[in-house]
Every structure is written in structure tokens, then in C-alpha cells.
Design a protein around this motif. Structure first.
Motif, PDB file in Angstrom:
ATOM      1  N   ILE A 160       0.854  -1.183   0.000  1.00 29.19           N
ATOM      2  CA  ILE A 160       0.000   0.000   0.000  1.00 29.19           C
ATOM      3  C   ILE A 160       0.889   1.231   0.000  1.00 29.19           C
ATOM      4  CG2 ILE A 160      -1.753   1.317   1.241  1.00 29.19           C
ATOM      5  CD1 ILE A 160      -2.739  -1.302   2.432  1.00 29.19           C
ATOM      6  N   VAL A 161       0.644   2.118  -0.957  1.00 36.38           N
ATOM      7  CA  VAL A 161       1.404   3.356  -1.061  1.00 36.38           C
ATOM      8  C   VAL A 161       0.452   4.509  -0.807  1.00 36.38           C
ATOM      9  CG1 VAL A 161       2.802   4.793  -2.562  1.00 36.38           C
ATOM     10  CG2 VAL A 161       2.940   2.308  -2.772  1.00 36.38           C
ATOM     11  N   LYS A 162       0.753   5.295   0.229  1.00 38.23           N
ATOM     12  CA  LYS A 162      -0.099   6.432   0.572  1.00 38.23           C
ATOM     13  C   LYS A 162       0.530   7.707   0.024  1.00 38.23           C
ATOM     14  CE  LYS A 162      -2.227   8.824   4.465  1.00 38.23           C
ATOM     15  NZ  LYS A 162      -2.419   8.825   5.912  1.00 38.23           N
ATOM     16  N   THR A 163      -0.288   8.499  -0.680  1.00 37.85           N
ATOM     17  CA  THR A 163       0.161   9.757  -1.254  1.00 37.85           C
ATOM     18  C   THR A 163      -0.769  10.864  -0.785  1.00 37.85           C
ATOM     19  OG1 THR A 163       0.968   8.605  -3.218  1.00 37.85           O
ATOM     20  CG2 THR A 163       0.632  10.966  -3.408  1.00 37.85           C
ATOM     21  N   VAL A 164      -0.195  11.896  -0.191  1.00 42.52           N
ATOM     22  CA  VAL A 164      -0.983  13.033   0.273  1.00 42.52           C
ATOM     23  C   VAL A 164      -1.081  14.034  -0.875  1.00 42.52           C
ATOM     24  CG1 VAL A 164      -1.158  14.906   1.951  1.00 42.52           C
ATOM     25  CG2 VAL A 164      -0.197  12.694   2.641  1.00 42.52           C
ATOM     26  N   LEU A 165      -2.304  14.348  -1.264  1.00 42.57           N
ATOM     27  CA  LEU A 165      -2.529  15.284  -2.356  1.00 42.57           C
ATOM     28  C   LEU A 165      -2.512  16.722  -1.866  1.00 42.57           C
ATOM     29  CD1 LEU A 165      -5.432  13.599  -4.347  1.00 42.57           C
ATOM     30  CD2 LEU A 165      -3.010  13.613  -4.877  1.00 42.57           C
ATOM     31  N   SER A 166      -2.186  17.621  -2.769  1.00 43.26           N
ATOM     32  CA  SER A 166      -2.288  19.051  -2.509  1.00 43.26           C
ATOM     33  C   SER A 166      -2.753  19.720  -3.792  1.00 43.26           C
ATOM     34  CB  SER A 166      -0.937  19.629  -2.075  1.00 43.26           C
ATOM     35  OG  SER A 166      -0.033  19.599  -3.162  1.00 43.26           O
ATOM     36  N   HIS A 167      -3.238  20.936  -3.668  1.00 40.79           N
ATOM     37  CA  HIS A 167      -3.669  21.667  -4.856  1.00 40.79           C
ATOM     38  C   HIS A 167      -2.489  21.889  -5.804  1.00 40.79           C
ATOM     39  CE1 HIS A 167      -7.770  22.454  -3.619  1.00 40.79           C
ATOM     40  NE2 HIS A 167      -7.319  22.751  -2.420  1.00 40.79           N
ATOM     41  N   GLN A 168      -1.299  22.116  -5.254  1.00 36.72           N
ATOM     42  CA  GLN A 168      -0.124  22.358  -6.076  1.00 36.72           C
ATOM     43  C   GLN A 168       0.220  21.140  -6.929  1.00 36.72           C
ATOM     44  OE1 GLN A 168      -0.171  22.920  -2.705  1.00 36.72           O
ATOM     45  NE2 GLN A 168      -0.380  25.136  -2.783  1.00 36.72           N
ATOM     46  N   VAL A 169       0.076  19.952  -6.369  1.00 36.94           N
ATOM     47  CA  VAL A 169       0.393  18.722  -7.097  1.00 36.94           C
ATOM     48  C   VAL A 169      -0.604  18.481  -8.222  1.00 36.94           C
ATOM     49  CG1 VAL A 169       0.407  16.203  -6.858  1.00 36.94           C
ATOM     50  CG2 VAL A 169       1.616  17.603  -5.208  1.00 36.94           C
TER      51      VAL A 169
ATOM     52  N   LEU B 248      -2.842   1.967  -4.159  1.00 32.04           N
ATOM     53  CA  LEU B 248      -2.474   3.363  -3.997  1.00 32.04           C
ATOM     54  C   LEU B 248      -3.576   4.067  -3.228  1.00 32.04           C
ATOM     55  CD1 LEU B 248      -0.576   5.738  -4.745  1.00 32.04           C
ATOM     56  CD2 LEU B 248      -2.023   6.080  -6.740  1.00 32.04           C
ATOM     57  N   MET B 249      -3.204   4.752  -2.154  1.00 36.15           N
ATOM     58  CA  MET B 249      -4.172   5.496  -1.353  1.00 36.15           C
ATOM     59  C   MET B 249      -3.896   6.983  -1.517  1.00 36.15           C
ATOM     60  SD  MET B 249      -4.915   5.575   2.738  1.00 36.15           S
ATOM     61  CE  MET B 249      -5.250   3.835   2.797  1.00 36.15           C
ATOM     62  N   LEU B 250      -4.884   7.712  -2.010  1.00 43.17           N
ATOM     63  CA  LEU B 250      -4.785   9.157  -2.131  1.00 43.17           C
ATOM     64  C   LEU B 250      -5.399   9.788  -0.896  1.00 43.17           C
ATOM     65  CD1 LEU B 250      -5.810   9.708  -5.862  1.00 43.17           C
ATOM     66  CD2 LEU B 250      -3.508   9.521  -4.895  1.00 43.17           C
ATOM     67  N   ASP B 251      -4.597  10.514  -0.162  1.00 44.24           N
ATOM     68  CA  ASP B 251      -5.028  11.182   1.061  1.00 44.24           C
ATOM     69  C   ASP B 251      -5.468  12.600   0.702  1.00 44.24           C
ATOM     70  OD1 ASP B 251      -5.185  12.661   3.422  1.00 44.24           O
ATOM     71  OD2 ASP B 251      -3.532  11.584   4.355  1.00 44.24           O
ATOM     72  N   PHE B 252      -6.753  12.881   0.859  1.00 45.03           N
ATOM     73  CA  PHE B 252      -7.332  14.168   0.518  1.00 45.03           C
ATOM     74  C   PHE B 252      -7.382  15.128   1.711  1.00 45.03           C
ATOM     75  CE2 PHE B 252      -8.488  12.145  -3.312  1.00 45.03           C
ATOM     76  CZ  PHE B 252      -8.963  13.096  -4.207  1.00 45.03           C
ATOM     77  N   SER B 253      -6.652  14.863   2.776  1.00 45.79           N
ATOM     78  CA  SER B 253      -6.761  15.684   3.983  1.00 45.79           C
ATOM     79  C   SER B 253      -6.385  17.146   3.746  1.00 45.79           C
ATOM     80  CB  SER B 253      -5.931  15.098   5.124  1.00 45.79           C
ATOM     81  OG  SER B 253      -4.575  15.006   4.752  1.00 45.79           O
TER      82      SER B 253
ATOM     83  N   SER C 233       1.945  22.765 -13.873  1.00 47.62           N
ATOM     84  CA  SER C 233       3.237  22.192 -14.248  1.00 47.62           C
ATOM     85  C   SER C 233       3.701  21.064 -13.339  1.00 47.62           C
ATOM     86  CB  SER C 233       4.290  23.291 -14.276  1.00 47.62           C
ATOM     87  OG  SER C 233       4.450  23.848 -12.993  1.00 47.62           O
ATOM     88  N   GLN C 234       3.187  20.954 -12.129  1.00 53.29           N
ATOM     89  CA  GLN C 234       3.637  19.901 -11.211  1.00 53.29           C
ATOM     90  C   GLN C 234       2.941  18.567 -11.459  1.00 53.29           C
ATOM     91  OE1 GLN C 234       3.836  20.847  -7.062  1.00 53.29           O
ATOM     92  NE2 GLN C 234       4.617  22.894  -7.447  1.00 53.29           N
ATOM     93  N   PHE C 235       1.794  18.580 -12.121  1.00 52.00           N
ATOM     94  CA  PHE C 235       1.051  17.333 -12.284  1.00 52.00           C
ATOM     95  C   PHE C 235       1.788  16.281 -13.117  1.00 52.00           C
ATOM     96  CE2 PHE C 235      -2.094  14.558 -14.309  1.00 52.00           C
ATOM     97  CZ  PHE C 235      -2.539  13.919 -13.163  1.00 52.00           C
ATOM     98  N   PRO C 236       2.415  16.620 -14.256  1.00 48.23           N
ATOM     99  CA  PRO C 236       3.134  15.576 -15.007  1.00 48.23           C
ATOM    100  C   PRO C 236       4.213  14.869 -14.174  1.00 48.23           C
ATOM    101  CG  PRO C 236       2.839  17.496 -16.384  1.00 48.23           C
ATOM    102  CD  PRO C 236       2.403  17.889 -14.988  1.00 48.23           C
ATOM    103  N   GLN C 237       4.911  15.623 -13.340  1.00 51.70           N
ATOM    104  CA  GLN C 237       5.922  15.018 -12.467  1.00 51.70           C
ATOM    105  C   GLN C 237       5.257  14.089 -11.447  1.00 51.70           C
ATOM    106  OE1 GLN C 237       8.454  17.843 -10.510  1.00 51.70           O
ATOM    107  NE2 GLN C 237       9.360  16.289  -9.183  1.00 51.70           N
ATOM    108  N   PHE C 238       4.131  14.514 -10.894  1.00 53.20           N
ATOM    109  CA  PHE C 238       3.400  13.687  -9.939  1.00 53.20           C
ATOM    110  C   PHE C 238       2.907  12.407 -10.609  1.00 53.20           C
ATOM    111  CE2 PHE C 238      -0.735  12.624  -7.892  1.00 53.20           C
ATOM    112  CZ  PHE C 238      -0.225  12.202  -6.674  1.00 53.20           C
ATOM    113  N   GLN C 239       2.406  12.528 -11.832  1.00 49.54           N
ATOM    114  CA  GLN C 239       1.922  11.370 -12.576  1.00 49.54           C
ATOM    115  C   GLN C 239       3.069  10.375 -12.831  1.00 49.54           C
ATOM    116  OE1 GLN C 239      -0.112  12.535 -16.153  1.00 49.54           O
ATOM    117  NE2 GLN C 239      -1.455  10.776 -16.066  1.00 49.54           N
ATOM    118  N   LYS C 240       4.252  10.882 -13.141  1.00 49.54           N
ATOM    119  CA  LYS C 240       5.415  10.002 -13.343  1.00 49.54           C
ATOM    120  C   LYS C 240       5.799   9.299 -12.050  1.00 49.54           C
ATOM    121  CE  LYS C 240       7.230  12.253 -17.355  1.00 49.54           C
ATOM    122  NZ  LYS C 240       8.223  13.034 -18.003  1.00 49.54           N
ATOM    123  N   GLU C 241       5.669   9.999 -10.929  1.00 50.20           N
ATOM    124  CA  GLU C 241       5.954   9.384  -9.630  1.00 50.20           C
ATOM    125  C   GLU C 241       4.971   8.246  -9.350  1.00 50.20           C
ATOM    126  OE1 GLU C 241       7.755   8.348  -6.183  1.00 50.20           O
ATOM    127  OE2 GLU C 241       8.515   9.633  -7.765  1.00 50.20           O
TER     128      GLU C 241
END
Length: 95
Positions: free
Chosen positions: A4-13, A37-42, A17-25
Motif C-alpha cells: 500500500i502506497v499512501k500519497t498526500v494530495l495538494s492543490h499544487q500537485v 495506492l491510497m490518495l489522502d485528501f486531507s 506544471s507539477q502534475f506531469p511530475q506527480f503522474q510520473k511518480e
């Protein structure tokens, strides 16, 4: 056992321009054995249209790889948006 991989989201991500890098990650996490994959919307209280489209792109990427996408810590506004758009049927809420 699934990883399980937890990823904390932010508006910046999710924006611009930051989204393509996040998508590659996300792709790297999946390739390295991440099965859930767990997206943390906190940090997300609301989603603009472009951010919602970014979340849908992540969902498609994860689903196409045969992995599971979980959503955690969703605000009431985001939950309502998911219900209005029918996305609550696709995403698996967690906690």
C-alpha cells in the motif's frame, strides 16, 4: 501481501506544471510493486475542474495498471462532488 502506497494530495500537485511530475511518480510507484495506492485528501477541501480531471487521470492510470485506488480523508465538499459526478462508484473510500 499487497504493498500500500499512501500519497498526500495538494492543490499544487494537482495543478499545472507539477502534475506531469506527480503522474510520473505514480507510475514509478506502480512499477516498483505498489499494488494499492491510497490518495489522502486531507489537504484538499474542494476541487476545481482541472484538479478533478487530474484525479480522474490518476484513477485511469492506476486502474489500467491493474492496481487498486483508495481515497482517504475526503472533505464533505469533495465527497458531494464525487457523488454528483458519479465518481463515488469508481473510487473506493477508505476511512
Amino acid at each position: 501481501m499487497s504493498t500500500i502506497v499512501k500519497t498526500v494530495l495538494s492543490h499544487q500537485v494537482l495543478e499545472g506544471s507539477q502534475f506531469p511530475q506527480f503522474q510520473k511518480e505514480i507510475e514509478r510507484l506502480i512499477e516498483s510493486g505498489g499494488k494499492i495506492l491510497m490518495l489522502d485528501f486531507s489537504n484538499i477541501i474542494f476541487l476545481k475542474n482541472s484538479e478533478l480531471m487530474a484525479v480522474v487521470a490518476i484513477m485511469k492510470l492506476v486502474r489500467d495498471s491493474g492496481c487498486i485506488l483508495l481515497i482517504s480523508a475526503m472533505s464533505e465538499q469533495v465527497r458531494m462532488l464525487f457523488e454528483l459526478t458519479g465518481l463515488e462508484q469508481i473510487f473506493q473510500p477508505h476511512g
